[in-house]
Motif scaffolding. Structure first.
Motif, PDB file in Angstrom:
ATOM      1  N   GLN A 118       5.924  52.380  23.400  1.00  0.00           N
ATOM      2  CA  GLN A 118       6.395  51.569  24.522  1.00  0.00           C
ATOM      3  C   GLN A 118       6.657  50.135  24.089  1.00  0.00           C
ATOM      4  N   GLU A 119       5.730  49.573  23.334  1.00  0.00           N
ATOM      5  CA  GLU A 119       5.863  48.177  22.905  1.00  0.00           C
ATOM      6  C   GLU A 119       7.072  47.972  22.004  1.00  0.00           C
ATOM      7  N   LEU A 120       7.365  48.977  21.180  1.00  0.00           N
ATOM      8  CA  LEU A 120       8.511  48.875  20.272  1.00  0.00           C
ATOM      9  C   LEU A 120       9.813  49.297  20.940  1.00  0.00           C
ATOM     10  N   GLY A 121       9.717  49.796  22.174  1.00  0.00           N
ATOM     11  CA  GLY A 121      10.919  50.211  22.893  1.00  0.00           C
ATOM     12  C   GLY A 121      11.573  51.428  22.295  1.00  0.00           C
ATOM     13  N   LEU A 122      10.769  52.317  21.701  1.00  0.00           N
ATOM     14  CA  LEU A 122      11.318  53.493  21.022  1.00  0.00           C
ATOM     15  C   LEU A 122      11.412  54.666  21.978  1.00  0.00           C
ATOM     16  N   LYS A 123      12.596  55.240  22.054  1.00  0.00           N
ATOM     17  CA  LYS A 123      12.856  56.396  22.910  1.00  0.00           C
ATOM     18  C   LYS A 123      13.162  57.607  22.055  1.00  0.00           C
ATOM     19  N   GLY A 124      13.076  58.767  22.677  1.00  0.00           N
ATOM     20  CA  GLY A 124      13.338  60.003  21.942  1.00  0.00           C
ATOM     21  C   GLY A 124      14.390  60.856  22.598  1.00  0.00           C
ATOM     22  N   ASP A 125      15.462  60.236  23.127  1.00  0.00           N
ATOM     23  CA  ASP A 125      16.510  60.994  23.807  1.00  0.00           C
ATOM     24  C   ASP A 125      17.251  61.885  22.824  1.00  0.00           C
ATOM     25  N   ALA A 126      17.645  63.049  23.286  1.00  0.00           N
ATOM     26  CA  ALA A 126      18.475  63.941  22.474  1.00  0.00           C
ATOM     27  C   ALA A 126      19.867  63.357  22.374  1.00  0.00           C
ATOM     28  N   GLU A 127      20.435  63.369  21.155  1.00  0.00           N
ATOM     29  CA  GLU A 127      21.773  62.801  20.975  1.00  0.00           C
ATOM     30  C   GLU A 127      22.812  63.604  21.748  1.00  0.00           C
ATOM     31  N   THR A 166      21.038  65.742  16.570  1.00  0.00           N
ATOM     32  CA  THR A 166      19.741  66.327  16.272  1.00  0.00           C
ATOM     33  C   THR A 166      18.677  65.541  17.025  1.00  0.00           C
ATOM     34  N   ILE A 167      17.539  66.155  17.232  1.00  0.00           N
ATOM     35  CA  ILE A 167      16.417  65.474  17.858  1.00  0.00           C
ATOM     36  C   ILE A 167      15.750  64.597  16.812  1.00  0.00           C
ATOM     37  N   LYS A 168      15.593  63.312  17.125  1.00  0.00           N
ATOM     38  CA  LYS A 168      15.007  62.368  16.178  1.00  0.00           C
ATOM     39  C   LYS A 168      13.828  61.656  16.838  1.00  0.00           C
ATOM     40  N   PRO A 169      12.659  62.293  16.825  1.00  0.00           N
ATOM     41  CA  PRO A 169      11.498  61.685  17.497  1.00  0.00           C
ATOM     42  C   PRO A 169      11.013  60.441  16.763  1.00  0.00           C
ATOM     43  N   PRO A 170      10.601  59.403  17.509  1.00  0.00           N
ATOM     44  CA  PRO A 170      10.067  58.211  16.857  1.00  0.00           C
ATOM     45  C   PRO A 170       8.610  58.349  16.416  1.00  0.00           C
ATOM     46  N   ALA A 171       7.910  59.351  16.931  1.00  0.00           N
ATOM     47  CA  ALA A 171       6.516  59.559  16.529  1.00  0.00           C
ATOM     48  C   ALA A 171       6.270  61.046  16.305  1.00  0.00           C
ATOM     49  N   LEU A 172       5.445  61.362  15.309  1.00  0.00           N
ATOM     50  CA  LEU A 172       5.194  62.748  14.917  1.00  0.00           C
ATOM     51  C   LEU A 172       3.712  62.942  14.621  1.00  0.00           C
ATOM     52  N   ILE A 173       3.137  63.988  15.197  1.00  0.00           N
ATOM     53  CA  ILE A 173       1.769  64.413  14.875  1.00  0.00           C
ATOM     54  C   ILE A 173       1.854  65.792  14.233  1.00  0.00           C
ATOM     55  N   VAL A 174       1.328  65.920  13.029  1.00  0.00           N
ATOM     56  CA  VAL A 174       1.321  67.203  12.319  1.00  0.00           C
ATOM     57  C   VAL A 174      -0.123  67.688  12.252  1.00  0.00           C
ATOM     58  N   THR A 175      -0.332  68.927  12.657  1.00  0.00           N
ATOM     59  CA  THR A 175      -1.678  69.490  12.722  1.00  0.00           C
ATOM     60  C   THR A 175      -1.654  70.905  12.153  1.00  0.00           C
ATOM     61  N   SER A 216      15.539  70.054  23.707  1.00  0.00           N
ATOM     62  CA  SER A 216      16.874  69.616  24.134  1.00  0.00           C
ATOM     63  C   SER A 216      16.809  68.408  25.051  1.00  0.00           C
ATOM     64  N   ARG A 217      15.691  68.185  25.704  1.00  0.00           N
ATOM     65  CA  ARG A 217      15.539  67.028  26.578  1.00  0.00           C
ATOM     66  C   ARG A 217      15.075  65.793  25.830  1.00  0.00           C
ATOM     67  N   GLY A 218      14.796  65.946  24.530  1.00  0.00           N
ATOM     68  CA  GLY A 218      14.332  64.822  23.741  1.00  0.00           C
ATOM     69  C   GLY A 218      12.850  64.576  23.954  1.00  0.00           C
ATOM     70  N   CYS A 219      12.257  63.771  23.101  1.00  0.00           N
ATOM     71  CA  CYS A 219      10.834  63.450  23.237  1.00  0.00           C
ATOM     72  C   CYS A 219      10.520  62.194  22.440  1.00  0.00           C
ATOM     73  N   GLU A 220       9.543  61.450  22.936  1.00  0.00           N
ATOM     74  CA  GLU A 220       9.045  60.304  22.185  1.00  0.00           C
ATOM     75  C   GLU A 220       8.026  60.741  21.128  1.00  0.00           C
ATOM     76  N   LEU A 221       7.265  61.789  21.451  1.00  0.00           N
ATOM     77  CA  LEU A 221       6.212  62.253  20.545  1.00  0.00           C
ATOM     78  C   LEU A 221       6.373  63.745  20.305  1.00  0.00           C
ATOM     79  N   LEU A 222       6.496  64.112  19.042  1.00  0.00           N
ATOM     80  CA  LEU A 222       6.602  65.515  18.657  1.00  0.00           C
ATOM     81  C   LEU A 222       5.303  65.938  17.987  1.00  0.00           C
ATOM     82  N   VAL A 223       4.680  67.003  18.493  1.00  0.00           N
ATOM     83  CA  VAL A 223       3.472  67.582  17.912  1.00  0.00           C
ATOM     84  C   VAL A 223       3.875  68.903  17.269  1.00  0.00           C
TER      85      VAL A 223
END
Length: 511
Positions: A118-127, A166-175, A216-223
């Motif tokens: 939020q502070e960085l203004g990063l969105k995860g909209d699908a192109e 392509t979907i380009k998430p600004p944040a990624l959690i890998v588990t 397809s709806r995009g995301c800010e955080l991809l897990v």
């Protein structure tokens, strides 16, 4: 997406929050006192004797939206790892955090990561939105934007994605496991309800088209789990070129030989100036060089030392021959009348066999391992959580993906080959301050991995026999004077270094 500057570099010795520092001092003092009484062994500092955490969530720099999410989750005060990690993540620092299982590590990275976005203004909209099409053979495919064509559908069927979007998430959690991904999703979804952000979970064993629809709806955080994420990257449905924050959950597992090739490919697809967060219950020394190559002047947070187990868990070692393990397990469960027991086996075939034996003995039981369909795994976990089954048999891969409160006991049917897995296994009980029990069945051929566990923890697991149980001849009872320091062998050590004599050898005595 425009680049944002990294925070000023800081020393590897950056101090963490006062709580962790006080705890470390208290733990060292208690360990020194206990060491004199236990022939040099180091015991974990009791949680209830550590200084109380006086911080509150509103002192950590969280926004009103995040504080509302914390209230909705039912948290009243941050755990030590949350109090230490959240300010460091919000400041933009790389973080290396190790804390015992059940101490709230998920919220320690989810809350600040979503606020940073939020502070960085990063969105995860699908192109471009994914559009479902029909392949020439009548199958279903996906294209981006515009009307689908037979050429586009054929390309999709071949594994490619037409169009440049392509979907380009600004944040990624890998588990590492699907169960962990689902648990993270529960937290992120609850938080995103208050922040208006979007999170998507992609993992193996789940419907591919449903995950594509969510993407397809995009995301800010991809897990994501590594395998499914790489699949989406190869199909050009996901790009990691805009990842600004990367989290590796259960970092010790993600960086070991099994996952490392996949994780290495994922890391190579992310920008070099990203913020990287590593969280785990254990960070072994063997991985220090790998960790150092991934992090830039990290804030190092160590709530528990490597190999430390929770003081709330009462551990016991039960020597027995392999052929009596199931009989001992049944007798132990009946004696203590446990309502919820988690049984760990080393292999999938072993877990299936133990489950069948327990079922034949009249116990309500189910099994979880990687060969089980995702729906079956989820169904078994939900039945266990709801108390519909008394025992759940699982493999080591599940030791990091089972978050069930009120587990009375953990039974190590087999001694784990990896000492870190022992810490994770018994961490399933005694969570959130509750009392728990952990029993480890050790057969004669499992003495060596047992000793590696004790070397790793720098303490002995006390030996216990089940009263009234008729043990077969041939078991080895570990010597109560065995050392917690791993001996240094030389090429001239020979058999004399094995300590043969009246004491029964360096491992123990036959009975």
């Amino acid at each position: 997406m425009t680049d944002t500057p990294r925070p000023a570099a800081h020393s590897h010795s950056v101090p963490v929050a006062p709580v962790s520092t006080a705890q470390a001092a208290s733990s060292r003092a208690a360990s020194a006192t206990h060491e004199a009484a236990t022939r040099g062994t180091q015991a974990p500092q009791p949680l209830d004797s550590q200084p109380a955490n006086t911080a509150s969530f509103d002192q950590l720099g969280l926004s009103p939206q995040l504080l509302a999410a914390v209230d909705a989750l039912g948290f009243t005060a941050p755990t030590p790892v949350q109090a230490d990690a959240i300010p460091q993540v919000l400041a933009g620092h790389d973080v290396l955090a190790s804390a015992q299982t059940g101490t709230g590590k998920t919220c320690a990275f989810v809350l600040p990561v979503l606020q940073r976005l939020q502070e960085l203004g990063l969105k995860g909209d699908a192109e471009k939105p994914l559009r479902r099409t029909r392949t020439p053979k009548g199958g279903k495919g996906y294209t981006r934007g515009g009307k689908g064509s037979s050429k586009a559908a054929a390309a999709k069927a071949a594994g490619a994605t037409p169009g440049s979007g392509t979907i380009k998430p600004p944040a990624l959690i890998v588990t590492p496991t699907r169960e962990l991904a689902q648990q993270i999703e529960k937290v992120t979804s609850a938080v995103c309800d208050h922040t208006g952000q979007r999170t998507v979970v992609v993992m193996g064993g789940a419907r591919f088209d449903a995950q594509l629809k969510a993407l397809s709806r995009g995301c800010e955080l991809l897990v994501a789990t590594p395998g499914r994420l790489l699949d989406l990257m190869e199909r050009k449905l996901v790009s990691l070129s805009q990842v600004r924050i990367l989290v590796l959950d259960e970092a010790d597992r993600m960086l070991d030989m099994g996952f490392w090739p996949s994780v290495k490919r994922i890391l190579a697809a992310t920008p070099s100036n990203k913020q990287t967060l590593l969280f785990s219950a254990t960070i072994p020394q063997s991985m220090e060089s790998t960790v150092a190559s991934l992090l830039h002047d990290p804030a190092v947070i160590e709530i528990a030392r490597v190999g430390e187990t929770a003081k709330t868990v009462e551990e016991a070692l039960m020597p027995v021959v392999q052929g009596q393990k199931t009989e001992l397990l049944e007798a132990l469960v009946k004696r203590d009348n446990y309502e919820r027991v988690l049984v760990f086996c080393r292999t999938k075939a072993r877990a299936d066999a133990v489950m069948q034996s327990l079922k034949a003995a009249g116990f309500s039981v189910d099994v979880m391992h990687a060969d089980r369909p995702q729906k079956a795994r989820q169904r078994a976990l939900e039945k266990f959580r709801a108390g519909k089954i008394r025992l759940l048999v699982a493999t080591d891969v599940m030791s990091r993906g089972i978050d069930v409160s009120g587990i009375d006991a953990v039974m190590n049917y087999d001694v784990p080959a990896d000492p870190e897995d022992y810490v994770h296994r018994i961490g399933r009980t005694g969570r959130a301050g509750a009392a728990g029990h952990a029993y480890t069945f050790v057969a004669p051929d499992e003495i060596s991995p047992l000793r590696e566990i004790e070397y790793f923890m720098h303490k002995l697991v006390p030996v216990q026999d089940l009263e009234g149980f008729s043990y077969a001849a041939g078991r080895i009872v570990p010597n109560d004077r065995r050392s917690t320091q791993k001996p240094k062998r030389t090429m001239f050590s020979g058999s004399r270094a094995r300590g043969r004599g009246p004491a029964g050898g360096r491992f123990g005595r036959h009975s």
